[in-house]
Scaffold this active site. Structure first.
Site, PDB file in Angstrom:
ATOM      1  N   HIS A   1      14.759  19.702 -16.567  1.00 49.42           N
ATOM      2  CA  HIS A   1      14.477  19.600 -17.834  1.00 49.42           C
ATOM      3  C   HIS A   1      13.734  20.050 -18.070  1.00 49.42           C
ATOM      4  CE1 HIS A   1      18.418  16.587 -18.558  1.00 49.42           C
ATOM      5  NE2 HIS A   1      18.501  17.471 -17.408  1.00 49.42           N
TER       6      HIS A   1
ATOM      7  N   GLU B   1      26.801  24.361 -18.486  1.00 49.97           N
ATOM      8  CA  GLU B   1      27.300  23.140 -17.954  1.00 49.97           C
ATOM      9  C   GLU B   1      27.879  22.427 -18.844  1.00 49.97           C
ATOM     10  OE1 GLU B   1      24.357  19.576 -16.972  1.00 49.97           O
ATOM     11  OE2 GLU B   1      23.375  21.161 -17.494  1.00 49.97           O
TER      12      GLU B   1
ATOM     13  N   GLU C   1      28.347  23.697 -13.216  1.00 45.84           N
ATOM     14  CA  GLU C   1      26.978  24.058 -13.874  1.00 45.84           C
ATOM     15  C   GLU C   1      26.430  25.506 -13.212  1.00 45.84           C
ATOM     16  OE1 GLU C   1      22.742  21.947 -14.215  1.00 45.84           O
ATOM     17  OE2 GLU C   1      24.286  21.177 -13.448  1.00 45.84           O
TER      18      GLU C   1
ATOM     19  N   HIS D   1      25.524   9.743 -15.499  1.00 44.03           N
ATOM     20  CA  HIS D   1      24.312   9.563 -14.628  1.00 44.03           C
ATOM     21  C   HIS D   1      24.917   9.240 -13.700  1.00 44.03           C
ATOM     22  CE1 HIS D   1      21.290  10.927 -18.296  1.00 44.03           C
ATOM     23  NE2 HIS D   1      22.084  12.712 -17.545  1.00 44.03           N
TER      24      HIS D   1
ATOM     25  N   ASP E   1       0.962  -1.215  -0.143  1.00 45.61           N
ATOM     26  CA  ASP E   1       0.048   0.004  -0.078  1.00 45.61           C
ATOM     27  C   ASP E   1       0.931   1.750   0.073  1.00 45.61           C
ATOM     28  OD1 ASP E   1       1.233  -0.345   2.230  1.00 45.61           O
ATOM     29  OD2 ASP E   1      -1.025   0.564   3.770  1.00 45.61           O
TER      30      ASP E   1
ATOM     31  N   HIS F   1      19.945  23.514 -20.844  1.00 41.94           N
ATOM     32  CA  HIS F   1      18.967  23.283 -21.326  1.00 41.94           C
ATOM     33  C   HIS F   1      17.574  24.572 -20.295  1.00 41.94           C
ATOM     34  CE1 HIS F   1      18.797  21.600 -17.140  1.00 41.94           C
ATOM     35  NE2 HIS F   1      19.821  20.767 -17.431  1.00 41.94           N
TER      36      HIS F   1
END
Length: 430
Positions: free
Chosen positions: A367, A385, A400, A247, A42, A360
């Protein structure tokens, strides 16, 4: 009450006004809140509001619907907000939900109804509408494998009202959201300020032997104590060779003496986002090679900021940045000038060391939406960046900042966040 300070409802009133000016006559607009996504048993994920619905209403609650019909004959039905009606049991288990009065104060929408009234009211509006704008996620790189509430509504609406003319709302939302208002930039500045506090906290914490996840925890502590929901996105805390994985989100390794630490993190505030990357020396001092590469990335970032000017466009901007990066990579001995001159232009050699885009859109989504073929305009907010990743040397450096394009240059929302190598070393060694 939300964790963040209330936003001025004039922001949402103006956003709806701007959208109304883009619509065909006799048009009805429908937006649904996001679902609460399940996990297992749940369990559920934390709720995150549909960005477009929040942009137009400020309503930050599940099971909400916004209708807009700007030229409907009855003024009371030109803007309608539908909410989940609360009761004592919901209040006990889930806590407070918007009252109608609170929703009016947040959104500036005067007609607020319970969801149980939606189908009846919607039918009466559809009888007068010639065109219906429905919302979908049309982000360029989106992979919509999970059916959203908006997507389910598209199916339902077209099944029950098959003869209406339907249109896409997304292009209009992309156009509007790409240019930020002064109020939005103020909120984004707060997200950047909270991110700065996290970074300064970490500078005094990092040393050889600390774990990447401990650093992540330091950021989270500082973000949450400053009224943020937490990270704007899954944080990257990458030491040593991990920094060459774009990433990397495991954040599970120890920080070793002599290595660099790349941290791509940002705080969320009031649904708006910051997106910062800093690279620091774990031991508190850059080696000569690390500093050489670091300063090359910093030079590219500063020159890239100069290119973010009204009238430029992403594709041309990226090409110009890549020329700057080529020159720096040649200076670092990573590329040969003659090889660059003879390279296949469709497979540029710099991609070995700088393989991602420089900027971006940033806003309600990290993004953020915006047409990549649209010229830059004042009020657009971008990340900047650049990075250099030298896998064979275990060096990954990215820097960045978040900037607003102005008529005469850029406004750096992260100008107060340390970035010079000397300042970082000084702060780490205090």
């Amino acid at each position: 009450m939300k964790r963040y300070a209330p936003l001025d409802k004039a922001l949402f009133v103006e956003n709806r006004k701007r959208l109304s000016g883009l619509l065909h006559s006799c048009s009805l607009v429908v937006l649904n809140s996001n679902d609460i996504m399940p996990t297992n048993a749940d369990g559920t994920m934390p709720f995150l509001q549909n960005s477009d619905l929040f942009y137009l209403s400020g309503i930050d609650q599940e099971e909400s619907i916004l209708l807009m019909f700007p030229d409907f004959p009855n003024e009371e039905f030109r803007e309608i907000l539908f909410l989940r009606e609360t009761n004592e049991e919901i209040a006990i288990w889930e806590g407070h939900k918007y009252t109608k009065e609170e929703a009016r104060e947040v959104s500036g929408i005067q007609t607020v109804m319970w969801l149980t009234q939606f189908e009846r009211v919607f039918a009466s509006l559809m009888h007068e509408a010639r065109r219906v704008y429905l919302n979908t996620n049309e982000y360029l790189r989106a992979v919509p494998k999970v059916e959203t509430c908006d997507a389910r509504f598209v199916k339902w609406c077209q099944e029950y009202y098959p003869l209406h003319k339907y249109d896409r709302l997304a292009p209009h939302m992309h156009k509007l959201r790409a240019v930020k208002s002064a109020e939005e930039i103020k909120v984004m500045q707060e997200a950047c300020n909270i991110t700065e506090k996290g970074f300064r906290r970490v500078l005094s914490f990092v040393k050889p032997g600390v774990m990447e996840y401990e650093i992540e925890a330091e950021y989270l502590h500082e973000f949450v104590r400053n009224r943020s929901r937490g990270f704007a996105y899954e944080p990257i805390v990458a030491s040593g060779a991990n920094a060459c994985v774009l990433h990397y989100i495991a954040n599970s390794m120890p920080c070793q003496s002599g290595d660099l630490l790349l941290m791509d993190v940002g705080a969320e505030y009031a649904n708006y986002n910051a997106d910062m990357t800093r690279t620091i020396p774990v031991s508190g001092k850059f080696t000569s090679r690390q500093r050489e590469v670091y300063n090359a990335v910093l030079r590219v970032q500063r020159e890239a900021m100069k290119l973010l000017r009204p009238g430029n466009v992403i594709r041309e901007y990226q090409r110009e940045v890549e020329k700057l990066m080529e020159s720096e990579l040649i200076g670092l001995g990573l590329l040969d000038r003659q090889d660059v001159k003879n390279q296949n232009p469709k497979q540029p050699l710099l991609k070995k060391y700088f393989m991602h885009g420089t900027s971006h859109h940033l806003g309600l989504d990290v993004h953020d939406v915006g047409n990549v073929y649209r010229n830059f305009e004042p009020g657009m907010v971008f990340t900047v960046e650049p990075g250099i990743y030298i896998r064979e040397e275990g060096i990954g450096i990215r820097l960045e900042n978040n900037v607003v394009i102005r008529e005469d240059g850029i406004e750096d929302l992260m100008s107060n966040i340390p970035i010079e190598a000397e300042e970082i070393e000084d702060l780490m060694n205090q």
